[in-house]
Write a protein that holds these residues in place. Structure first.
Motif, PDB file in Angstrom:
ATOM      1  N   GLY A 291      -6.969   9.243  -7.314  1.00 28.80           N
ATOM      2  CA  GLY A 291      -7.986   9.329  -7.778  1.00 28.80           C
ATOM      3  C   GLY A 291      -8.530   7.605  -8.403  1.00 28.80           C
ATOM      4  N   ALA A 292      -8.192   6.483  -7.453  1.00 31.07           N
ATOM      5  CA  ALA A 292      -8.493   5.472  -7.727  1.00 31.07           C
ATOM      6  C   ALA A 292      -8.558   4.698  -6.396  1.00 31.07           C
ATOM      7  CB  ALA A 292      -7.472   4.860  -8.836  1.00 31.07           C
ATOM      8  N   ALA A 293      -9.574   3.678  -6.523  1.00 37.07           N
ATOM      9  CA  ALA A 293      -9.816   2.881  -5.271  1.00 37.07           C
ATOM     10  C   ALA A 293      -8.328   1.685  -5.551  1.00 37.07           C
ATOM     11  CB  ALA A 293     -11.065   2.079  -5.488  1.00 37.07           C
ATOM     12  N   LEU A 294      -8.038   1.749  -4.469  1.00 33.49           N
ATOM     13  CA  LEU A 294      -6.721   0.567  -4.195  1.00 33.49           C
ATOM     14  C   LEU A 294      -7.284  -0.627  -3.507  1.00 33.49           C
ATOM     15  CD1 LEU A 294      -4.281   2.921  -2.920  1.00 33.49           C
ATOM     16  CD2 LEU A 294      -4.430   2.216  -5.279  1.00 33.49           C
ATOM     17  N   LEU A 295      -8.309  -0.684  -2.640  1.00 36.00           N
ATOM     18  CA  LEU A 295      -8.634  -1.669  -1.924  1.00 36.00           C
ATOM     19  C   LEU A 295     -10.136  -1.720  -1.980  1.00 36.00           C
ATOM     20  CD1 LEU A 295      -6.634  -0.990   1.043  1.00 36.00           C
ATOM     21  CD2 LEU A 295      -5.969  -2.812  -0.298  1.00 36.00           C
ATOM     22  N   GLU A 296     -10.721  -3.048  -1.972  1.00 30.72           N
ATOM     23  CA  GLU A 296     -12.218  -3.334  -1.738  1.00 30.72           C
ATOM     24  C   GLU A 296     -12.319  -3.522  -0.314  1.00 30.72           C
ATOM     25  OE1 GLU A 296     -14.768  -2.724  -3.868  1.00 30.72           O
ATOM     26  OE2 GLU A 296     -13.699  -2.551  -5.893  1.00 30.72           O
ATOM     27  N   ARG A 297     -13.303  -2.895   0.406  1.00 32.73           N
ATOM     28  CA  ARG A 297     -13.296  -3.090   1.792  1.00 32.73           C
ATOM     29  C   ARG A 297     -14.817  -3.692   1.907  1.00 32.73           C
ATOM     30  NH1 ARG A 297     -11.213   1.269   0.602  1.00 32.73           N
ATOM     31  NH2 ARG A 297      -9.275   1.864   1.720  1.00 32.73           N
ATOM     32  N   THR A 298     -15.116  -4.827   2.481  1.00 30.82           N
ATOM     33  CA  THR A 298     -16.195  -5.327   3.266  1.00 30.82           C
ATOM     34  C   THR A 298     -16.181  -5.438   4.785  1.00 30.82           C
ATOM     35  OG1 THR A 298     -15.796  -7.563   3.183  1.00 30.82           O
ATOM     36  CG2 THR A 298     -16.586  -6.780   1.182  1.00 30.82           C
TER      37      THR A 298
ATOM     38  N   ARG B 122     -15.921  -8.048   6.532  1.00 29.72           N
ATOM     39  CA  ARG B 122     -15.167  -9.177   6.622  1.00 29.72           C
ATOM     40  C   ARG B 122     -13.772  -9.303   6.075  1.00 29.72           C
ATOM     41  NH1 ARG B 122     -19.280 -14.342   7.197  1.00 29.72           N
ATOM     42  NH2 ARG B 122     -20.603 -13.470   9.088  1.00 29.72           N
ATOM     43  N   THR B 123     -13.599  -8.868   4.814  1.00 30.10           N
ATOM     44  CA  THR B 123     -12.298  -9.058   4.066  1.00 30.10           C
ATOM     45  C   THR B 123     -12.023  -7.681   3.301  1.00 30.10           C
ATOM     46  OG1 THR B 123     -13.764  -9.278   2.013  1.00 30.10           O
ATOM     47  CG2 THR B 123     -13.292 -11.213   3.441  1.00 30.10           C
ATOM     48  N   VAL B 124     -10.794  -7.534   3.067  1.00 24.47           N
ATOM     49  CA  VAL B 124      -9.939  -6.818   2.286  1.00 24.47           C
ATOM     50  C   VAL B 124      -9.110  -7.183   1.096  1.00 24.47           C
ATOM     51  CG1 VAL B 124      -8.411  -4.754   2.356  1.00 24.47           C
ATOM     52  CG2 VAL B 124      -9.835  -5.184   4.210  1.00 24.47           C
ATOM     53  N   THR B 125      -9.610  -6.596   0.118  1.00 24.65           N
ATOM     54  CA  THR B 125      -8.924  -7.300  -1.290  1.00 24.65           C
ATOM     55  C   THR B 125      -8.233  -6.057  -2.121  1.00 24.65           C
ATOM     56  OG1 THR B 125     -10.924  -7.462  -2.374  1.00 24.65           O
ATOM     57  CG2 THR B 125     -10.390  -9.232  -1.602  1.00 24.65           C
ATOM     58  N   LEU B 126      -7.515  -6.604  -2.907  1.00 22.62           N
ATOM     59  CA  LEU B 126      -6.816  -5.478  -3.760  1.00 22.62           C
ATOM     60  C   LEU B 126      -7.716  -5.360  -4.850  1.00 22.62           C
ATOM     61  CD1 LEU B 126      -3.106  -6.591  -3.585  1.00 22.62           C
ATOM     62  CD2 LEU B 126      -3.818  -4.381  -2.612  1.00 22.62           C
ATOM     63  N   THR B 127      -7.590  -3.998  -5.258  1.00 16.90           N
ATOM     64  CA  THR B 127      -8.364  -3.855  -6.571  1.00 16.90           C
ATOM     65  C   THR B 127      -7.031  -3.977  -7.738  1.00 16.90           C
ATOM     66  OG1 THR B 127      -7.873  -1.487  -6.682  1.00 16.90           O
ATOM     67  CG2 THR B 127      -9.874  -1.940  -5.749  1.00 16.90           C
ATOM     68  N   ASP B 128      -7.336  -3.993  -9.132  1.00 20.09           N
ATOM     69  CA  ASP B 128      -6.220  -3.802 -10.052  1.00 20.09           C
ATOM     70  C   ASP B 128      -5.254  -2.818  -9.687  1.00 20.09           C
ATOM     71  OD1 ASP B 128      -7.599  -6.064 -11.117  1.00 20.09           O
ATOM     72  OD2 ASP B 128      -8.512  -4.873 -12.839  1.00 20.09           O
TER      73      ASP B 128
ATOM     74  N   GLY C  19      -4.685  -1.301  -7.007  1.00 19.03           N
ATOM     75  CA  GLY C  19      -3.765  -1.612  -5.605  1.00 19.03           C
ATOM     76  C   GLY C  19      -2.734  -2.576  -6.210  1.00 19.03           C
ATOM     77  N   SER C  20      -3.084  -3.623  -6.992  1.00 22.26           N
ATOM     78  CA  SER C  20      -1.958  -4.744  -7.407  1.00 22.26           C
ATOM     79  C   SER C  20      -0.915  -3.955  -7.953  1.00 22.26           C
ATOM     80  CB  SER C  20      -2.578  -5.743  -8.218  1.00 22.26           C
ATOM     81  OG  SER C  20      -3.668  -6.357  -7.484  1.00 22.26           O
ATOM     82  N   VAL C  21      -1.343  -3.062  -8.769  1.00 23.80           N
ATOM     83  CA  VAL C  21      -0.117  -2.226  -9.481  1.00 23.80           C
ATOM     84  C   VAL C  21       0.998  -1.507  -8.460  1.00 23.80           C
ATOM     85  CG1 VAL C  21       0.491  -0.647 -10.888  1.00 23.80           C
ATOM     86  CG2 VAL C  21      -1.260  -2.294 -11.768  1.00 23.80           C
ATOM     87  N   LEU C  22       0.111  -0.880  -7.785  1.00 25.81           N
ATOM     88  CA  LEU C  22       0.617  -0.035  -6.576  1.00 25.81           C
ATOM     89  C   LEU C  22       1.622  -1.019  -5.698  1.00 25.81           C
ATOM     90  CD1 LEU C  22       1.483   2.723  -5.696  1.00 25.81           C
ATOM     91  CD2 LEU C  22      -0.649   2.800  -4.135  1.00 25.81           C
ATOM     92  N   LEU C  23       1.317  -2.128  -5.290  1.00 25.59           N
ATOM     93  CA  LEU C  23       1.632  -3.040  -4.540  1.00 25.59           C
ATOM     94  C   LEU C  23       3.183  -3.215  -5.050  1.00 25.59           C
ATOM     95  CD1 LEU C  23       2.208  -4.919  -2.026  1.00 25.59           C
ATOM     96  CD2 LEU C  23       0.745  -6.531  -2.847  1.00 25.59           C
ATOM     97  N   ARG C  24       3.044  -3.782  -6.249  1.00 21.13           N
ATOM     98  CA  ARG C  24       4.239  -4.086  -7.096  1.00 21.13           C
ATOM     99  C   ARG C  24       5.225  -2.947  -7.108  1.00 21.13           C
ATOM    100  NH1 ARG C  24       2.073  -5.541 -11.268  1.00 21.13           N
ATOM    101  NH2 ARG C  24       2.345  -3.864 -12.632  1.00 21.13           N
ATOM    102  N   GLU C  25       4.593  -1.994  -7.798  1.00 18.50           N
ATOM    103  CA  GLU C  25       5.784  -0.656  -7.775  1.00 18.50           C
ATOM    104  C   GLU C  25       5.956  -0.125  -6.667  1.00 18.50           C
ATOM    105  OE1 GLU C  25       6.696   0.155 -10.605  1.00 18.50           O
ATOM    106  OE2 GLU C  25       5.319  -0.994 -11.968  1.00 18.50           O
ATOM    107  N   GLY C  26       5.041  -0.090  -5.485  1.00 19.33           N
ATOM    108  CA  GLY C  26       5.343   0.616  -4.259  1.00 19.33           C
ATOM    109  C   GLY C  26       6.757  -0.344  -3.442  1.00 19.33           C
ATOM    110  N   ARG C  27       6.677  -1.852  -3.586  1.00 19.98           N
ATOM    111  CA  ARG C  27       7.819  -2.603  -3.155  1.00 19.98           C
ATOM    112  C   ARG C  27       9.069  -2.340  -3.623  1.00 19.98           C
ATOM    113  NH1 ARG C  27       4.291  -8.486  -3.457  1.00 19.98           N
ATOM    114  NH2 ARG C  27       3.743  -8.483  -1.391  1.00 19.98           N
ATOM    115  N   ALA C  28       8.920  -1.966  -4.987  1.00 20.44           N
ATOM    116  CA  ALA C  28      10.312  -1.721  -5.920  1.00 20.44           C
ATOM    117  C   ALA C  28      10.840  -0.169  -5.166  1.00 20.44           C
ATOM    118  CB  ALA C  28      10.232  -1.920  -7.287  1.00 20.44           C
TER     119      ALA C  28
END
Length: 282
Positions: free
Chosen positions: A44-51, A53-59, A61-70
């Protein structure tokens, strides 16, 4: 979430490009895109902002990246430990000991010799690593036991036994004016003109800003000091490694360094227990 979904997301989040992430994962791009959209719907949350030309992390997404790596690191550690436990049950597994290259060399040599003399000793594979790496090897299951050094290494989450405590000394080129002193203060060493303190890489591999040389291991550092390009404050036990082109002077106000042997609290390895017992006897 499934580990597969986490692996997909981490790949996209690190590459910030669906094509490169798909290539890295060895899959086609359309199923990767569908998997990320499904994961976003489930959370129920956007993880990535897509255009276009670019892909960026949302807030989020940043949390899931950190927790996902762990989480993925924990899964891989569980797999390694399970395999090693299976080998141990058949009597074919040794012990992997992680230690910082150039640190506690005399203690490590004595420990290996004393343990090898035990009647039930197994093979000990030694991983000599860079600064801070032995803690990570122990946490991710690549090592069974490690020599850590407080306050520089974090021992939270491990069982530990203290082995020795050292004062610290200033390592200087032989013949430097301060080498004629019986002791110095930290402020005197850190302010020496022409002899900056070294810069060690952080856990992310990047170096802090500063005038000192970038170093990754002790042999490199000692050679730079001998060449008159740096100085350092190190545990007193490093004296055993110094040649005639280096000198050590006690630093009175430097914090002490405690060497500990550490292992995961859930370890049931008799070999690890035997190695720890030998270390504490020493």
């Amino acid at each position: 979430m499934e580990t597969r979904e986490l692996r997909y997301f981490v790949a996209v989040a690190e590459e910030l490009h669906f094509g490169r992430a798909a290539q890295r994962l060895g899959i086609a791009q359309p199923p990767l895109s569908r998997a990320i959209r499904q994961l976003e719907r489930r959370l129920g949350a956007a993880l990535l902002e897509r255009t276009s030309r670019t892909v960026t992390l949302t807030d989020a997404g940043s949390v899931l990246l950190r927790e996902g790596r762990a989480a993925l690191d924990a899964v891989e550690a569980a797999e390694r430990r399970a395999r090693r436990a299976a080998l141990a049950a058949t009597g074919h597994a040794g012990v992997v000991l992680a230690a910082k290259a150039g640190a506690s060399s005399e203690l490590l040599a004595k420990l290996l010799d004393a343990y090898a003399a035990e009647p039930d000793a197994v093979t000990v594979d030694v991983l000599l690593c860079g600064i801070g790496e032995q803690e990570r090897l122990l946490r991710d299951g690549r090592a069974d036991v490690a020599l850590l050094h407080r306050p520089f290494d974090t021992t939270a989450g491990f069982d530990t036994e203290e082995l020795r405590t050292d004062g610290q000394v200033a390592i200087l080129p032989a013949g430097h004016p301060l080498t004629g002193r019986t002791h110095v203060q930290m402020a005197e060493v850190t302010a020496l003109p022409g002899l900056p303190m070294p810069r060690w890489p952080g856990l992310d591999g990047t170096y802090p800003d500063g005038p000192g040389p970038q170093v990754r291991e002790h042999a490199q550092l000692l050679q730079l000091i001998a060449l008159g390009r740096a100085c350092a404050i190190l545990p007193d036990s490093c004296r055993a490694q110094l040649g005639g082109d280096l000198a050590a002077v006690p630093v009175l106000d430097a914090p002490t360094v405690t060497t500990v042997i550490a292992w995961p609290p859930h370890s049931r390895s008799r070999a690890v227990a035997g190695l720890v017992q030998t270390a504490t006897r020493l």
